[in-house]
Design an enzyme around this catalytic site. Structure first.
Site, PDB file in Angstrom:
ATOM      1  N   ASP A  65      45.712  40.562  38.234  1.00 54.34           N
ATOM      2  CA  ASP A  65      45.824  40.612  36.899  1.00 54.34           C
ATOM      3  C   ASP A  65      45.498  39.489  36.213  1.00 54.34           C
ATOM      4  OD1 ASP A  65      46.362  43.364  36.328  1.00 54.34           O
ATOM      5  OD2 ASP A  65      48.445  42.844  35.901  1.00 54.34           O
ATOM      6  N   TYR A  67      46.535  36.047  33.843  1.00 56.39           N
ATOM      7  CA  TYR A  67      47.825  35.407  33.428  1.00 56.39           C
ATOM      8  C   TYR A  67      48.569  36.072  32.183  1.00 56.39           C
ATOM      9  CZ  TYR A  67      46.755  31.910  37.260  1.00 56.39           C
ATOM     10  OH  TYR A  67      46.571  31.590  38.414  1.00 56.39           O
ATOM     11  N   PHE A  78      42.629  33.525  38.899  1.00 59.23           N
ATOM     12  CA  PHE A  78      43.353  32.325  39.528  1.00 59.23           C
ATOM     13  C   PHE A  78      43.323  31.091  38.575  1.00 59.23           C
ATOM     14  CE2 PHE A  78      42.989  34.896  43.520  1.00 59.23           C
ATOM     15  CZ  PHE A  78      44.432  35.064  43.624  1.00 59.23           C
ATOM     16  N   HIS A 187      48.415  36.465  50.433  1.00 65.35           N
ATOM     17  CA  HIS A 187      48.020  35.878  49.103  1.00 65.35           C
ATOM     18  C   HIS A 187      48.831  34.427  48.876  1.00 65.35           C
ATOM     19  CE1 HIS A 187      48.625  35.930  44.782  1.00 65.35           C
ATOM     20  NE2 HIS A 187      47.509  36.971  44.794  1.00 65.35           N
TER      21      HIS A 187
END
Length: 221
Positions: A65, A67, A78, A187
């Site tokens: 997703d 932020y 990211f 992750h």
């Protein structure tokens, strides 16, 4: 349907834009942006493609997703805008780069510099409602980004796919491993990283080693 996306991708994905699900998705997104705060900015929704052309593509990193905090998302997974504090996952990415290949912590978390070298920073869902994590999931974005991954797998060769965490691993399940390099780890989020599933994966040096072996230029991480 007119989608504001970089031309080399538009050519590859134009059939997708004519699908009923995509038209419904664009209607949903338009309504959400008109009626409330959403991220990233409307002009940055397809930024991952705008900064990394299909022809220039060498590496794909799959996120989940955007932020959902104010001013963070810039359309690249990211990544954050210049001047924004690094989120925990991004901090852990930079820590791994530092220990893996010796590049010191950068002053900005804006990863456009990676994208321009051929790194597609692809979130599974390209928009989100402000402060509502996952709010635009299951509206059609996942089908679109699956099609993007399939297109890259089918039409390119010697691409490095970095699959971080269970969600990305599932998302990349259909990549043709006979002609691409697929690297899998935990992750970079603190929950995963602190359990030993992220640090030490050496994905950045491994990516460059593969690119070099394929006579491609390495990424300056």
């Amino acid at each position: 349907m007119n989608v504001n996306i970089e031309n080399s991708w538009k050519v590859k994905l134009e059939n997708e834009f004519d699908q009923p699900y995509f038209k419904n998705l664009m209607d949903f997104v338009a309504t959400e942006y008109e009626n409330g705060d959403c991220f990233p900015k409307r002009k940055e929704i397809f930024a991952a493609f705008d900064h990394c052309t299909f022809d220039n593509l060498k590496v794909v990193i799959i996120g989940q997703d955007p932020y959902h905090g104010e001013g963070q998302a810039n359309g690249l997974c990211f990544s954050v805008h210049d001047g924004i504090k690094f989120p925990p996952s991004l901090t852990n990415i930079f820590k791994e780069i530092e220990t893996d290949i010796g590049i010191p912590f950068p002053t900005t978390g804006n990863l456009e510099r990676w994208a321009k070298q051929g790194v597609l920073l692809l979130n599974a869902t390209l928009t989100v409602q402000a402060h509502q994590a996952g709010s635009h999931q299951k509206k059609g974005w996942e089908q679109f980004t699956d099609a993007v991954i399939q297109c890259v797998s089918n039409q390119k060769e010697q691409i490095v796919f970095l699959l971080w965490g269970g969600y990305a691993k599932k998302k990349g399940a259909k990549i043709d491993i006979s002609k691409h390099e697929v690297l899998i780890s935990g992750h970079p989020s603190p929950l995963s990283a602190n359990r030993g599933y992220w640090f030490g994966n050496h994905h950045f040096s491994k990516t460059n080693a593969y690119l070099k072996a394929c006579d491609q230029s390495e990424i300056v991480w």
